[in-house]
Motif scaffolding. Structure first.
Motif, PDB file in Angstrom:
ATOM      1  N   GLU A   1       0.660  -0.991   0.030  1.00  9.62           N
ATOM      2  CA  GLU A   1      -0.011   0.163   0.222  1.00  9.62           C
ATOM      3  C   GLU A   1       1.155   1.234   0.150  1.00  9.62           C
ATOM      4  OE1 GLU A   1      -4.464  -0.912   2.705  1.00  9.62           O
ATOM      5  OE2 GLU A   1      -1.681  -1.512   3.880  1.00  9.62           O
ATOM      6  N   GLU A   2       2.083   0.811   0.793  1.00 12.92           N
ATOM      7  CA  GLU A   2       2.922   2.787   0.864  1.00 12.92           C
ATOM      8  C   GLU A   2       3.226   2.985  -0.678  1.00 12.92           C
ATOM      9  OE1 GLU A   2       6.619   4.963   3.420  1.00 12.92           O
ATOM     10  OE2 GLU A   2       6.217   2.237   2.903  1.00 12.92           O
ATOM     11  N   ALA A   3       3.986   1.611  -1.067  1.00 13.89           N
ATOM     12  CA  ALA A   3       4.615   1.716  -2.662  1.00 13.89           C
ATOM     13  C   ALA A   3       3.816   2.568  -3.533  1.00 13.89           C
ATOM     14  CB  ALA A   3       5.294  -0.112  -3.131  1.00 13.89           C
ATOM     15  N   GLU A   4       1.762   1.838  -3.472  1.00 14.20           N
ATOM     16  CA  GLU A   4       0.866   2.468  -4.269  1.00 14.20           C
ATOM     17  C   GLU A   4       1.078   3.276  -3.783  1.00 14.20           C
ATOM     18  OE1 GLU A   4      -3.246   1.208  -4.909  1.00 14.20           O
ATOM     19  OE2 GLU A   4      -1.921  -0.589  -4.158  1.00 14.20           O
ATOM     20  N   ILE A   5       0.810   4.195  -3.082  1.00 14.52           N
ATOM     21  CA  ILE A   5       0.612   5.555  -2.254  1.00 14.52           C
ATOM     22  C   ILE A   5       2.047   6.358  -2.885  1.00 14.52           C
ATOM     23  CG2 ILE A   5       1.021   6.987  -0.389  1.00 14.52           C
ATOM     24  CD1 ILE A   5      -0.924   5.108   0.789  1.00 14.52           C
TER      25      ILE A   5
END
Length: 189
Positions: free
Chosen positions: A33-37
């Motif tokens: 999720e952090e990578a997506e953000i």
């Protein structure tokens, strides 16, 4: 002379587990999720010479588009104004990466916790397979989508996908079965 130590047997190498950053831990998001953000943020990020953060910053006018890129758009202009007020309280016109992660994490959590939003996401995905028609997903639909994605999926694998979704049958996949597949695949956390 000391005896030589026996080398451990070379087994299959495990892929390194992704570690959560301090920021991800603070906001209770996964590394994915952090990578997506971060990917969504980087699309709109600007790196002015007088700004020292390596991630850059985005104009407040791009917050909405950035959240849309995350598939977590604000519900309305009122919510967008509240989010911008949260990340830019001094009305400077810029949002740092850390501030954006905070609101993006909130939106992602809300999306995962909202059964109506999940149902909407299932319906949207389902309609992509059925071309917007109110019917079951067939093996022909899977074949068409695979071809569109330029994936060479053997017929027996397509049949197995249908069987898994329908608990053994080769008929069409209804919306409930489709939602079950999405849940088992971990789409909803």
């Amino acid at each position: 002379m000391a005896p030589k130590r026996k080398q451990p047997a070379a087994g299959p190498a495990k892929p390194a587990a992704k570690r959560r950053s301090k920021l991800a831990k603070e906001h209770d998001i996964t590394p994915d999720e952090e990578a997506e953000i971060q990917e969504a943020f980087n699309i709109f990020a600007q790196h002015p010479a007088d700004y020292d953060a390596k991630e850059g910053r985005i104009p407040t006018g791009e917050v909405r588009r950035c959240l849309i890129a995350l598939n977590a758009p604000p519900k309305d202009n009122t919510e967008l104004a509240e989010l911008i007020e949260t990340v830019d309280p001094d009305d400077e016109g810029w949002v740092s990466y850390e501030s954006f992660v905070a609101i993006a994490a909130l939106k992602l959590h809300a999306k995962h916790d909202d059964p109506e939003a999940q149902r909407e996401e299932v319906e949207k995905a389902y309609m992509l397979f059925t071309r917007g028609q109110e019917r079951e997903v067939t093996i022909g639909d899977l074949r068409r989508v695979a071809k569109k994605l330029r994936e060479d999926v053997p017929e027996n694998v397509l049949k197995d996908m249908i069987r898994e979704a329908t608990s053994g049958g080769l008929g069409g996949v209804n919306m409930e079965d489709f939602e079950g597949v999405m849940r088992r695949a971990g789409v909803f956390g």
